[in-house]
Design a protein around this motif. Structure first.
Motif: not given
Length: 835
Positions: A262-275
């Protein structure tokens, strides 16, 4: 005798099976002895399991045998324990250690981002396969929700407020609890049918509610996911086909669970204030499927409403060797509104999956949910035996308290006292909201419309009274009967009118309604809609703008509505009326504007301030019919009736109106037909939602008709406007009325804060930006208005374009209108909840 014997055998067999069921329970904690809230517990190689409560306690029932019990929670090491259930309840406590997701040597030197992107790319490549892998399934779903107040402003926590919300002296406590148990049926792509077996609620829902299985169907294999109530736009899944445009991914580490990596992946938004989300996702390598998610949305990042933070956790388990489906979904939230701090959760647990249910043809017939007639009548013993998640001590205490209060509040004595209190008359309340008197035993109510809507002024009648009363009688089978008498008197015109209407809703399941109204009244020449009596009173007295034009009618009308089949609604109406032109009799005002005069009650008068004849007194026998079709109409059947869900597709309506000549002295002779295509809320994924309406119509025959028989449009004159799709911002009420062919189109899009949410400070207001356009075109030939010689002005095209901002019921638009190629008007229009 065979039937009673078989029934007795069935009961005996059932009791025997129940007698062989024992409880497995315990507490799940981490290495620091803190409870692991909402940890999943299930039997390996089955789809039977449960979830721990907030305090880490779990329980479920098992027949005697040996089981491999899996304990699982994202971020903790998965554990499997073998246990044998014999002839008594078993206790199995469990400690889940924090899971060390380790980086391998090849990804420990700074290329974790590339590794994360590579893993997610492989999941995205298989996204559509997993989305369509299971064509249909059924399961049992338990949904539980809790909302708690954790802190409140002391200056607002009066004794009455605490008593109403049932809080402690510090203003804390459970505001709302709900539980439901349903059988959930699904078929690709989006066919749903839910059968709610049991439902229980306690308290007042103050935020938002997800109390049925379909509310918590989260599928991250879909590109976008809508969260109803929290945002008008959809959110991008971390596994969407275009997800890598919105997210960066970082490999946190890997771990081995049940022989799978199982791989744990951190999800990081590229830009602020998007959906978009932020958090972690877990992926089964090799299969490249979702193992679990732990994502969150915040009001700062995602501009959501109602709550400050929403966390979404979901765990998948193998149903068979190749199919994985969710075992639980959790929405955990907290917020702060005007100093009232709250938190809560909604939890769904899925059991007993059947991925080959073989639904019969016609099973998905538009009925998306049916609530059993006894769903809310299940007692405490039923819930104790069937509730898969044990109550916490606080929740159990709250249920007992609220159940006791509910029992008291539902005694005849209390209900009669409450009824008497609510039926008390308040002059201030009557002024704004009207007065209602309700008789609980007879299931009948009496409603008197607000005083502000009763007293009016217009230039035709002068000051007047329009008193309308509503009487409604309900029946146990959902039927209802209403009577609505109306009395109207204009003091300047010395004109009295009275009419009465009857409505009988005789079959709610097919929307079958029979209605009638007869008497006399003063009506607007534009039957599409102009201004209310209140707004016309204000515009007349304050600004000498007598926008609405009136006529008198003595009439009788009978109407019938019936749903022919699911989605196809028929409306019919036959009316007979004598119509009489009226003239101005009163010229009152508050501020004397010497440069302005009231206009005549003839909208085509030339000059406009001089009265002239618009139509002679005439008789009209008219028949109407319309057919409205809703594509894939969906509805919910509850014990108290049938309720329709918002349509996912546009509606089509065919209208026909016939003026019948020569019968009962009728003077009209015309045929009118039109077609409407419309949708009030059409979701457009990440950029909000749209609404549109297109209407095309023509008079097939216009041998004899009068101005009120024309096709009129939903115009607007004045600063306030009606935001209903199909209305205009600036169109004069009567100037474009026509007896020729026409086409009108309306389109509006709400971006749901997509742009304004990116502007500092403005973002905090959570405003929604809108754009829209309204268009009207008519045939250029005109026909004289019957027996007057007056000609309706020839009109070509008319266009409006506008932009606006909105928050809840408050809205401000700025628009420009063009009459043909000429700019006609521009300005601001506002709406604040009153039409």
């Amino acid at each position: 005798m065979k039937a009673p014997l078989l029934f007795a055998f069935f009961i005996a067999a059932t009791l025997q099976v129940c007698a062989q069921t024992y409880r497995l329970s315990g507490k799940i904690v981490d290495e620091k002895r803190n409870p692991v809230s909402f940890a999943s517990v299930y039997i390996r190689n089955t789809t039977y399991g449960t979830t721990a409560n907030e305090d880490g306690f779990y329980e479920f029932k098992l027949t005697p045998g040996t089981y491999n019990v899996v304990f699982r929670y994202v971020g903790n090491l998965e554990r499997t324990e073998k246990i044998t259930v014999t002839s008594h309840d078993e206790e199995l406590n469990m400690t889940l250690a924090n899971e060390p997701f380790a980086l391998q040597a090849e990804t420990g030197t700074g290329d974790e981002k590339d590794a994360g992107d590579d893993i997610i790319s492989k999941v995205i490549d298989k996204r559509e396969y997993y989305l369509k892998q299971v064509n249909e399934y059924s399961c049992v779903v338990f949904v539980k929700g809790v909302q708690r107040l954790t802190k409140a402003p002391q200056n607002l926590m009066t004794r009455d407020v605490r008593r109403m919300l049932q809080l402690d002296v510090n203003g804390r406590g459970i505001l709302y609890q709900s539980e439901s148990l349903s059988k959930y049926n699904f078929k690709n792509p989006d066919y749903v049918k839910e059968e709610m077996i049991a439902s229980k609620t306690a308290g007042q829902n103050t935020a938002f509610s997800y109390n049925k299985a379909s509310d918590l169907q989260v599928n991250f294999y879909k590109n976008n996911f809508d969260i109803e109530g929290l945002s008008g736009r959809a959110f991008v899944s971390p596994f969407a086909s275009n997800a890598q445009r919105f997210y960066n991914y970082k490999l946190v580490g890997r771990s081995v669970k049940s022989g799978r990596r199982i791989a744990k992946i951190q999800v990081i938004p590229k830009r602020k204030n998007e959906a978009v989300y932020q958090g972690n996702v877990y992926v089964v390598e090799g299969d490249w499927r979702i193992y679990g998610v732990d994502l969150n949305l915040t009001k700062e990042q995602a501009n959501i409403n109602l709550v400050d933070t929403l966390n979404i956790s979901q765990q998948y388990i193998p149903i068979n060797d190749s199919v994985w489906l969710p075992t639980s979904t959790l929405f955990d939230f907290h917020g702060d509104v005007l100093g009232f701090k709250f938190k809560g959760y909604y939890l769904a647990i899925y059991n007993n999956y059947n991925v080959n249910p073989s639904f019969p043809k016609g099973f998905f017939n538009g009925e998306v949910m049916r609530v059993d007639t006894q769903a809310s009548a299940k007692n405490g013993r039923y819930w104790a035996n069937n509730r898969p998640v044990p109550l916490t001590t606080l929740e159990e205490r709250d249920y007992k308290k609220k159940d006791s209060i509910f029992a008291i509040q539902n005694t005849p004595e209390y209900l009669d006292s409450l009824n008497k209190s609510r039926n008390g008359f308040s002059p201030l309340s009557y002024l704004i909201f009207g007065y209602q008197n309700y008789n609980r035993e007879k299931r009948q109510s009496f409603y008197l419309e607000p005083f502000l809507q009763t007293v009016f002024y217009n230039t035709v009648e002068g000051w007047g009274i329009n008193a309308k009363v509503h009487y409604i009688k309900g029946f146990d089978n959902g039927q209802s009967f209403s009577v609505t008498p109306e009395l109207r008197y204009g003091f300047a015109a010395k004109m009295f009118n009275a009419n009465v209407g009857f409505t009988y809703n005789y079959n709610p399941s097919t929307q079958s309604v029979l209605s009638a109204r007869f008497g006399s009244d003063v009506l607007d020449l534009n039957n599409a809609g102009t201004r209310s009596l209140l707004f016309n009173t204000l515009s007349s007295l304050l600004y000498e703008n007598n926008y609405i034009k009136l006529y008198r009618t003595h009439f009788g009308v009978v109407a019938w509505q019936h749903e022919l089949t699911n989605g196809l609604l028929l409306n019919t109406q036959v009316s007979y009326a004598e119509r009489q032109q009226l003239y101005n009799t009163s010229f009152n005002h508050i501020f004397d504007n010497k440069n302005k005069q009231y206009t005549a009650n003839n909208p085509l008068a030339n000059p406009p301030t001089v009265e002239s004849m618009l139509f002679p007194t005439n008789q009209a026998l008219t028949a109407k019919a319309s057919l409205t079709y809703t594509f894939r109409q969906q509805y919910v059947v509850r014990p108290d009736g049938k309720y329709f869900e918002p349509s996912l597709y546009p509606k089509i309506r065919l209208n026909y109106r016939k003026g019948i000549n020569g019968v009962l002295g009728s003077d009209v002779n015309y045929d009118f037909a039109s077609l409407d295509v419309f949708d009030d809320r059409m979701k457009i994924g990440l950029i909000g939602f749209s609404a549109f309406k297109i209407t095309a119509g023509t008079f097939l025959n216009r041998k004899s008709l009068y101005f009120m028989d024309y096709n009129h449009f939903f115009g607007n004159q004045g600063t306030t406007f009606n935001p209903t799709i199909g209305s205009f911002h600036f169109l004069p009420f009567y100037e474009f009325s026509t007896n020729r062919s026409f086409i009108e189109a309306h389109y509006e899009h709400n971006f749901a804060g997509n742009f304004l949410s990116k502007i500092p400070l403005v973002r905090k207001l959570k405003l929604e930006e809108l754009i829209g356009v309204n268009y009207l075109a008519q045939g250029k030939n005109s026909t004289p208005i019957s027996n007057t010689g007056l000609m309706q002005p020839v009109k070509g095209s008319y266009t409006e374009a506008y932009i606006g901002i909105q928050r809840f019921i408050f809205r401000v638009d700025y628009g420009i209108a063009f009459d043909g190629n000429r700019k006609a008007i521009q300005g601001i229009r506002i709406f604040y909840g009153i039409r």
